[in-house]
Design a protein around this motif. Structure first.
Motif, PDB file in Angstrom:
ATOM      1  N   ASP A  43      47.612 -46.992  -2.168  1.00  7.89           N
ATOM      2  CA  ASP A  43      47.141 -46.991  -3.552  1.00  7.89           C
ATOM      3  C   ASP A  43      46.510 -45.890  -4.236  1.00  7.89           C
ATOM      4  O   ASP A  43      45.257 -45.727  -4.124  1.00  7.89           O
ATOM      5  N   LEU A  44      47.372 -44.927  -4.681  1.00  5.97           N
ATOM      6  CA  LEU A  44      46.918 -43.882  -5.383  1.00  5.97           C
ATOM      7  C   LEU A  44      45.772 -44.016  -6.352  1.00  5.97           C
ATOM      8  O   LEU A  44      44.679 -43.352  -6.093  1.00  5.97           O
ATOM      9  N   ARG A  45      45.892 -45.125  -7.244  1.00  8.89           N
ATOM     10  CA  ARG A  45      44.834 -44.872  -8.020  1.00  8.89           C
ATOM     11  C   ARG A  45      43.454 -45.680  -7.503  1.00  8.89           C
ATOM     12  O   ARG A  45      42.512 -44.929  -8.018  1.00  8.89           O
ATOM     13  N   ARG A  46      43.490 -46.382  -6.711  1.00  6.19           N
ATOM     14  CA  ARG A  46      42.281 -46.754  -5.953  1.00  6.19           C
ATOM     15  C   ARG A  46      41.491 -45.743  -5.133  1.00  6.19           C
ATOM     16  O   ARG A  46      40.416 -45.383  -5.529  1.00  6.19           O
ATOM     17  N   ASP A  47      42.604 -45.079  -4.515  1.00 10.85           N
ATOM     18  CA  ASP A  47      41.999 -43.818  -3.627  1.00 10.85           C
ATOM     19  C   ASP A  47      41.470 -42.654  -4.442  1.00 10.85           C
ATOM     20  O   ASP A  47      40.545 -42.168  -4.224  1.00 10.85           O
ATOM     21  N   PHE A  48      42.204 -42.492  -5.758  1.00  8.71           N
ATOM     22  CA  PHE A  48      41.921 -41.404  -6.508  1.00  8.71           C
ATOM     23  C   PHE A  48      40.513 -41.722  -7.273  1.00  8.71           C
ATOM     24  O   PHE A  48      39.833 -40.731  -7.430  1.00  8.71           O
TER      25      PHE A  48
END
Length: 190
Positions: A153-158
């Motif tokens: 989950d790129l957005r959450r991790d970012f």
């Protein structure tokens, strides 16, 4: 070399630290990246912390007379003009070998509009953590602030990555771009 690098950093007024590294490979972020001095402080910190990292750099940096020396320091030349499967290639190397690979996600010492996400996908595809490496010139502190295991989950991790780097200041703060991914940059311009 490790003791000497630590001594030089301390003489320059820098503090350095790193939590225990994970077993195996990891992708090491180098940020913020606003000056050529980042490289020198970063190399000293890697040596002081006992990290033998490899790093990616544009192929133009590896021309004579410095090319051999940059390779000796762990540099891997990358041809940015060609579309390639660099993420997949690096992910395979991370699976096979125990190493740290250093990536500067800003991709430039100028004010980039967003961070490149290749580092994230290298770690995700290889199943390895991302080390949050930094050089904060305001505090004169360098090191690794922790490790993030990408979830997909790129957005959450970012959001976690952004929270960590939010207060880190490069040597040239005016060249520091926003800490966001391309999709977020597109949303702001729409």
């Amino acid at each position: 070399m490790q003791r000497m690098a630590g001594w030089v950093l301390r003489r320059l007024g820098w503090r350095y630290h790193m939590p225990p590294p994970p077993e195996g490979s990891y992708v090491l972020i180098g940020a913020p990246h606003t000056s050529n001095w980042d490289f020198f402080i970063g190399i000293l910190a890697l040596w002081a912390l006992g990290i033998r990292a490899r790093w990616l750099g544009k192929k133009e940096l590896f021309r004579p007379p410095l090319g051999w020396f940059l390779r000796f320091l762990g540099g891997i030349p990358v041809d940015r003009s060609k579309r390639s499967n660099l993420v997949d290639q690096v992910a395979e190397i991370l699976k096979r070998e125990k190493l740290a690979i250093l990536i500067t996600p800003e991709g430039t010492r100028g004010k980039a509009p967003y961070w490149r996400t290749g580092f994230y996908y290298m770690a995700l595809k290889a199943g390895v953590p991302i080390a949050l490496g930094y050089a904060d010139f305001r505090r004169k502190e360098v090191g690794i602030g922790g490790y993030l295991y990408p979830t997909g989950d790129l957005r959450r991790d970012f959001a976690e990555i952004r929270a960590f780097y939010q207060d880190k200041v490069g040597l040239r703060p005016e060249k520091q771009g926003p800490i966001r991914i391309r999709e977020e940059a597109g949303e702001l311009s729409a």
